[in-house]
Design a protein around this motif. Structure first.
Motif, short mmCIF file in Angstrom:
data_model
loop_
_atom_site.label_atom_id
_atom_site.label_comp_id
_atom_site.label_asym_id
_atom_site.label_seq_id
_atom_site.Cartn_x
_atom_site.Cartn_y
_atom_site.Cartn_z
N VAL A 58 6.47 -2.28 2.49
CA VAL A 58 6.58 -0.93 3.05
C VAL A 58 7.38 -0.97 4.35
N SER A 59 7.07 -1.93 5.23
CA SER A 59 7.81 -2.06 6.49
C SER A 59 9.29 -2.29 6.25
N HIS A 85 4.12 10.12 4.99
CA HIS A 85 2.74 10.52 4.70
C HIS A 85 2.01 9.41 3.92
N ILE A 86 2.66 8.91 2.89
CA ILE A 86 2.09 7.82 2.09
C ILE A 86 1.88 6.58 2.96
N SER A 87 2.88 6.25 3.76
CA SER A 87 2.81 5.06 4.62
C SER A 87 1.69 5.18 5.64
N ARG A 88 1.52 6.38 6.21
CA ARG A 88 0.43 6.58 7.17
C ARG A 88 -0.93 6.44 6.49
N GLY A 89 -1.03 6.92 5.26
CA GLY A 89 -2.28 6.75 4.51
C GLY A 89 -2.60 5.29 4.28
N MET A 90 -1.58 4.54 3.91
CA MET A 90 -1.79 3.09 3.72
C MET A 90 -2.19 2.44 5.04
#
Length: 154
Positions: A58-59, A85-90
């Protein structure tokens, strides 16, 4: 004289013999529990390592996004917003995992793994912030865009 010593010696012999048998039984159970504990720690380390790999992916993708030359149209911004949004959830889930590890003192059993996990969380958080800044702040800043064009012309 024998009658007086025999009950004491016999009693001690029986107690020690029984204790020895119990100790052997506990040794077997101890080894089983220890093996289970070590297997559990190994499984936990493998899961943490897999989560670290996911954060690295992801990074890396977020970092690549920041270098893509694109216009910030509505479609692009919506997709980037969804990605963030997805990344913040993860990231939130990973932070919860870290909190649970710290509360469970997992870093005492596998300190380098927990440290690596913590560092990757920090990197992921930085990449989320950088991506958001580039797409929603800097790319809408005309001074930044002018400077970017000048640099691209060199």
């Amino acid at each position: 004289m024998n009658k007086t010593l025999n009950p004491t010696i016999g009693g001690a012999f029986d107690e020690i013999g029984e204790s020895s048998l119990k100790a052997r039984g506990l040794d077997i159970r101890y080894q089983q529990v220890l093996n289970h504990y070590l297997d559990t720690i190994t499984d936990l380390i493998n899961i943490i390592d897999q989560k670290v790999q996911l954060m690295e992916v992801v990074s890396s993708q977020l970092e690549k996004l920041t270098w893509i030359e694109t216009t910030s149209n509505n479609d692009t911004l919506q997709k980037v917003s969804s990605i963030l949004h997805i990344s913040r959830g993860m990231l939130s889930g990973f932070k919860n995992d870290l909190k649970a590890m710290e509360e469970g003192k997992i870093d005492q059993d596998c300190p380098s793994t927990v440290s690596k996990f913590r560092n990757e969380i920090e990197l992921l958080e930085e990449n989320i912030v950088d991506t958001e800044m580039i797409f929603f702040e800097l790319r809408t800043d005309s001074d930044f865009n002018d400077l970017d064009k000048q640099i691209s012309n060199f």
